[in-house]
Design an enzyme around this catalytic site. Structure first.
Site, PDB file in Angstrom:
ATOM      1  N   ASP A 101       0.825  -1.202   0.000  1.00 36.76           N
ATOM      2  CA  ASP A 101       0.000   0.000   0.000  1.00 36.76           C
ATOM      3  C   ASP A 101       0.865   1.260   0.000  1.00 36.76           C
ATOM      4  O   ASP A 101       0.435   2.301   0.473  1.00 36.76           O
ATOM      5  CB  ASP A 101      -0.893  -0.004   1.260  1.00 36.76           C
TER       6      ASP A 101
ATOM      7  N   CYS B   3     -20.159  -9.932   3.471  1.00 29.32           N
ATOM      8  CA  CYS B   3     -19.730 -10.859   2.414  1.00 29.32           C
ATOM      9  C   CYS B   3     -19.767 -12.293   2.929  1.00 29.32           C
ATOM     10  O   CYS B   3     -19.123 -12.621   3.927  1.00 29.32           O
ATOM     11  CB  CYS B   3     -18.316 -10.506   1.952  1.00 29.32           C
TER      12      CYS B   3
HETATM   13  C1  B12 Z   1      -6.927   4.135  -3.203  1.00 26.41           C
HETATM   14  C2  B12 Z   1      -7.226   3.011  -2.239  1.00 26.41           C
HETATM   15  C3  B12 Z   1      -8.381   3.115  -1.464  1.00 26.41           C
HETATM   16  C4  B12 Z   1      -9.407   4.228  -1.662  1.00 26.41           C
HETATM   17  C5  B12 Z   1     -10.257   3.935  -2.915  1.00 26.41           C
HETATM   18  C6  B12 Z   1     -10.921   2.552  -2.906  1.00 26.41           C
HETATM   19  C7  B12 Z   1     -10.838   1.816  -4.224  1.00 26.41           C
HETATM   20  N1  B12 Z   1     -11.729   0.891  -4.409  1.00 26.41           N
HETATM   21  O1  B12 Z   1      -9.949   2.006  -5.047  1.00 26.41           O
HETATM   22  C8  B12 Z   1     -10.181   4.191  -0.310  1.00 26.41           C
HETATM   23  C9  B12 Z   1      -9.528   5.151   0.669  1.00 26.41           C
HETATM   24  C10 B12 Z   1     -11.655   4.511  -0.377  1.00 26.41           C
HETATM   25  C11 B12 Z   1      -9.883   2.757   0.147  1.00 26.41           C
HETATM   26  C12 B12 Z   1     -10.681   2.056   1.002  1.00 26.41           C
HETATM   27  C13 B12 Z   1     -10.434   0.748   1.418  1.00 26.41           C
HETATM   28  N2  B12 Z   1      -9.296   0.058   1.227  1.00 26.41           N
HETATM   29 CO1  B12 Z   1      -7.890   0.634   0.007  1.00 26.41          CO
HETATM   30  N3  B12 Z   1      -6.509   0.971  -1.230  1.00 26.41           N
HETATM   31  C14 B12 Z   1      -6.352   1.904  -2.124  1.00 26.41           C
HETATM   32  C15 B12 Z   1      -5.067   1.645  -2.934  1.00 26.41           C
HETATM   33  C16 B12 Z   1      -3.952   2.553  -2.419  1.00 26.41           C
HETATM   34  C17 B12 Z   1      -5.222   1.803  -4.440  1.00 26.41           C
HETATM   35  C18 B12 Z   1      -6.470   1.113  -5.024  1.00 26.41           C
HETATM   36  C19 B12 Z   1      -6.736   1.512  -6.447  1.00 26.41           C
HETATM   37  O2  B12 Z   1      -5.852   1.490  -7.276  1.00 26.41           O
HETATM   38  N4  B12 Z   1      -7.952   1.936  -6.713  1.00 26.41           N
HETATM   39  C20 B12 Z   1      -8.393   2.284  -8.036  1.00 26.41           C
HETATM   40  C21 B12 Z   1      -9.292   1.175  -8.543  1.00 26.41           C
HETATM   41  C22 B12 Z   1      -9.863   1.488  -9.907  1.00 26.41           C
HETATM   42  O3  B12 Z   1      -8.447   0.103  -8.671  1.00 26.41           O
HETATM   43  P1  B12 Z   1      -8.838  -1.359  -8.141  1.00 26.41           P
HETATM   44  O4  B12 Z   1     -10.180  -1.327  -7.508  1.00 26.41           O
HETATM   45  O5  B12 Z   1      -7.681  -1.891  -7.362  1.00 26.41           O
HETATM   46  O6  B12 Z   1      -8.973  -2.107  -9.514  1.00 26.41           O
HETATM   47  C23 B12 Z   1      -7.856  -2.584 -10.262  1.00 26.41           C
HETATM   48  C24 B12 Z   1      -8.010  -4.046 -10.571  1.00 26.41           C
HETATM   49  O7  B12 Z   1      -8.707  -4.680  -9.548  1.00 26.41           O
HETATM   50  C25 B12 Z   1      -8.665  -4.107 -11.925  1.00 26.41           C
HETATM   51  N5  B12 Z   1     -10.111  -4.311 -11.934  1.00 26.41           N
HETATM   52  C26 B12 Z   1     -11.004  -4.155 -10.965  1.00 26.41           C
HETATM   53  N6  B12 Z   1     -12.220  -4.447 -11.398  1.00 26.41           N
HETATM   54  C27 B12 Z   1     -12.100  -4.770 -12.675  1.00 26.41           C
HETATM   55  C28 B12 Z   1     -13.068  -5.140 -13.592  1.00 26.41           C
HETATM   56  C29 B12 Z   1     -12.669  -5.405 -14.877  1.00 26.41           C
HETATM   57  C30 B12 Z   1     -13.706  -5.753 -15.852  1.00 26.41           C
HETATM   58  C31 B12 Z   1     -11.292  -5.331 -15.253  1.00 26.41           C
HETATM   59  C32 B12 Z   1     -10.822  -5.628 -16.600  1.00 26.41           C
HETATM   60  C33 B12 Z   1     -10.337  -4.964 -14.305  1.00 26.41           C
HETATM   61  C34 B12 Z   1     -10.763  -4.699 -13.040  1.00 26.41           C
HETATM   62  O8  B12 Z   1      -8.374  -2.859 -12.543  1.00 26.41           O
HETATM   63  C35 B12 Z   1      -7.881  -1.907 -11.610  1.00 26.41           C
HETATM   64  C36 B12 Z   1      -6.567  -1.364 -12.061  1.00 26.41           C
HETATM   65  O9  B12 Z   1      -5.608  -2.365 -12.170  1.00 26.41           O
HETATM   66  C37 B12 Z   1      -4.783   0.127  -2.586  1.00 26.41           C
HETATM   67  C38 B12 Z   1      -3.300  -0.288  -2.525  1.00 26.41           C
HETATM   68  C39 B12 Z   1      -2.711  -0.449  -3.892  1.00 26.41           C
HETATM   69  N7  B12 Z   1      -1.548   0.121  -4.116  1.00 26.41           N
HETATM   70  O10 B12 Z   1      -3.290  -1.077  -4.752  1.00 26.41           O
HETATM   71  C40 B12 Z   1      -5.492  -0.054  -1.212  1.00 26.41           C
HETATM   72  C41 B12 Z   1      -6.173  -1.393  -0.939  1.00 26.41           C
HETATM   73  C42 B12 Z   1      -6.943  -1.762  -2.170  1.00 26.41           C
HETATM   74  N8  B12 Z   1      -7.103  -1.075   0.139  1.00 26.41           N
HETATM   75  C43 B12 Z   1      -7.306  -2.042   0.968  1.00 26.41           C
HETATM   76  C44 B12 Z   1      -8.251  -2.014   2.027  1.00 26.41           C
HETATM   77  C45 B12 Z   1      -8.125  -3.091   3.090  1.00 26.41           C
HETATM   78  C46 B12 Z   1      -9.255  -1.034   2.065  1.00 26.41           C
HETATM   79  C47 B12 Z   1     -10.477  -0.989   3.010  1.00 26.41           C
HETATM   80  C48 B12 Z   1     -11.115  -2.346   3.300  1.00 26.41           C
HETATM   81  C49 B12 Z   1     -10.041  -0.282   4.340  1.00 26.41           C
HETATM   82  C50 B12 Z   1     -11.145  -0.090   5.374  1.00 26.41           C
HETATM   83  N9  B12 Z   1     -11.552  -1.114   6.090  1.00 26.41           N
HETATM   84  O11 B12 Z   1     -11.599   1.017   5.582  1.00 26.41           O
HETATM   85  C51 B12 Z   1     -11.429  -0.050   2.215  1.00 26.41           C
HETATM   86  C52 B12 Z   1     -12.348  -0.828   1.262  1.00 26.41           C
HETATM   87  C53 B12 Z   1     -13.109   0.044   0.283  1.00 26.41           C
HETATM   88  C54 B12 Z   1     -13.463  -0.727  -0.992  1.00 26.41           C
HETATM   89  N10 B12 Z   1     -14.572  -1.438  -0.979  1.00 26.41           N
HETATM   90  O12 B12 Z   1     -12.702  -0.679  -1.963  1.00 26.41           O
HETATM   91  C55 B12 Z   1      -6.448  -3.257   0.638  1.00 26.41           C
HETATM   92  C56 B12 Z   1      -7.337  -4.333  -0.005  1.00 26.41           C
HETATM   93  C57 B12 Z   1      -7.090  -5.767   0.458  1.00 26.41           C
HETATM   94  C58 B12 Z   1      -7.996  -6.723  -0.284  1.00 26.41           C
HETATM   95  N11 B12 Z   1      -8.352  -7.841   0.333  1.00 26.41           N
HETATM   96  O13 B12 Z   1      -8.384  -6.507  -1.402  1.00 26.41           O
HETATM   97  C59 B12 Z   1      -5.368  -2.604  -0.340  1.00 26.41           C
HETATM   98  C60 B12 Z   1      -4.862  -3.551  -1.427  1.00 26.41           C
HETATM   99  C61 B12 Z   1      -4.198  -2.140   0.566  1.00 26.41           C
HETATM  100  C62 B12 Z   1      -3.293  -3.276   0.997  1.00 26.41           C
HETATM  101  N12 B12 Z   1      -2.047  -3.296   0.547  1.00 26.41           N
HETATM  102  O14 B12 Z   1      -3.674  -4.157   1.725  1.00 26.41           O
HETATM  103  N13 B12 Z   1      -8.762   2.268  -0.467  1.00 26.41           N
END
Ligand code: B12
Length: 298
Positions: free
Chosen positions: A127, A236
């Site tokens: 993270d 969940c």
């Molecule tokens: C920014 C961030 C947040 C933000 C934005 C949330 C969000 N959904 O992005 C905020 C502050 C709100 C947040 C909250 C939380 N977070 Co956070 N967060 C991050 C961070 C730094 C980046 C995530 C990111 O890139 N978001 C942008 C979205 C678009 O990206 P994404 O959802 O990851 O999707 C990617 C892929 O999954 C894929 N994808 C997703 N869906 C789909 C669908 C299709 C069709 C395709 C092709 C691809 C695809 O494409 C995206 C880009 O590669 C990561 C750490 C990291 N460096 O990754 C932690 C991280 C995701 N968070 C984490 C956690 C624990 C949380 C919380 C549970 C904390 C809490 N209890 O309050 C909440 C959960 C909220 C939620 N339901 O998402 C953990 C997740 C662990 C896990 N089991 O997944 C991470 C990985 C941190 C860690 N190292 O442990 N978070």
């Protein structure tokens, strides 16, 4: 140096297990991420997290993070599955104990050293770097991305941290697993601010964002959530533990914090806040932000 990719991977696995990680998977560094992240940013769903925008090129191309990277090692580390608070004002499970950034970085450094023996160059994060950790964890076969946006594992659910080690070594890759959310929409339905839609979390509505990242009071009703939010995980069905899990004692809540009510925490002096939250991820938001959150709780 000549190395066997299998031997290097095995060495990383042994190290990871000894260090307390619950699983390790490997993804190819050039795995195609699609436009999901760019679309999310274009829609403004990152709210005021400008750093997410700044790091877009690196997040989409690990070569910019570690030139020559060939594999992304993804790891999971378990945190508490139960809510330790006995009084008003809930704290997200991941933040009940010590700050995981520090705890896990030391362990990742150990894996880095192990892989150096095989001639690898590494960068590691939890993270803390421009790596889409959920994407690579799913690609590394550790679970699937659920409708709540989190990595969900078949036997272990979603209560875990993700960590990654980028390496120049070409390690054997894992196969992604299929999505098992099926027709379940409980997370989307339970989110009180409707932050989840189509597997996407809109940070502008997410209680976790408002209580942790947002720079100013936002008017979002926080319910009983004082720091972070686990509602989309609590509902969940995959989080009904099917496997006994040992939790690192560093990640468990101290007895005083479990008993101090939100209203009491509002009366803390700066010094008391620093002492109570020393080493905790909550310290990062500061006393004023914590008080704002408590004021916004219904
Ligand atoms: C920014 C961030 C947040 C933000 C934005 C949330 C969000 N959904 O992005 C905020 C502050 C709100 C947040 C909250 C939380 N977070 Co956070 N967060 C991050 C961070 C730094 C980046 C995530 C990111 O890139 N978001 C942008 C979205 C678009 O990206 P994404 O959802 O990851 O999707 C990617 C892929 O999954 C894929 N994808 C997703 N869906 C789909 C669908 C299709 C069709 C395709 C092709 C691809 C695809 O494409 C995206 C880009 O590669 C990561 C750490 C990291 N460096 O990754 C932690 C991280 C995701 N968070 C984490 C956690 C624990 C949380 C919380 C549970 C904390 C809490 N209890 O309050 C909440 C959960 C909220 C939620 N339901 O998402 C953990 C997740 C662990 C896990 N089991 O997944 C991470 C990985 C941190 C860690 N190292 O442990 N978070």
């Amino acid at each position: 140096m000549i190395y066997s990719p299998q031997a290097a991977r095995q060495a990383a696995e042994y190290a990871a297990r000894a260090l307390g990680f619950s699983a390790l998977g490997v993804a190819p560094a050039d795995a195609a991420q699609g436009t999901h992240l760019a679309d999310w940013l274009a829609a403004g769903m990152h709210a005021d997290m400008a750093w997410m925008e700044r790091h877009l090129p690196a997040r989409q191309n690990p070569q910019l993070v570690l030139p020559g990277v060939r594999s992304v090692i993804m790891l999971t580390y378990e945190y508490a599955r139960t809510d330790a608070r006995e009084v008003q004002g809930r704290i997200a499970r991941y933040a009940q104990g010590e700050d995981y950034h520090k705890l896990l970085s030391a362990k990742l450094a150990d894996i880095d050293e192990t892989l150096q023996l095989y001639g690898g160059q590494q960068r590691y994060f939890t993270d803390s770097g421009p790596v889409s950790e959920r994407f690579f964890a799913a690609r590394a076969g550790l679970g699937w991305i659920g409708r709540n946006g989190l990595l969900v594992r078949p036997k272990m659910g979603s209560y875990c941290f993700l960590a990654c080690v980028l390496t120049t070594l070409d390690l054997p890759y894992d196969t992604p697993m299929s999505n098992h959310c099926g027709k379940c929409h409980r997370c989307e339905q339970a989110c009180p601010t409707a932050a989840l839609q189509n597997g996407c979390c809109d940070a502008r509505k997410c209680i976790s964002f408002h209580t942790i990242e947002s720079k100013s009071p936002t008017g979002v009703v926080l319910g009983d959530r004082m720091y972070g939010c686990d509602i989309c995980q609590e509902v969940c069905p995959w989080n009904t533990p099917q496997q006994e899990t040992e939790i690192d004692p560093h990640l468990l809540m101290t007895a005083p914090l479990s008993r101090l009510s939100a209203q009491y925490l509002r009366t803390l002096s700066d010094d008391e806040f620093e002492r109570l939250f020393a080493g905790s991820p909550i310290r990062r938001i500061g006393l004023r932000h914590l008080c704002n959150n408590i004021q916004q709780m219904s």
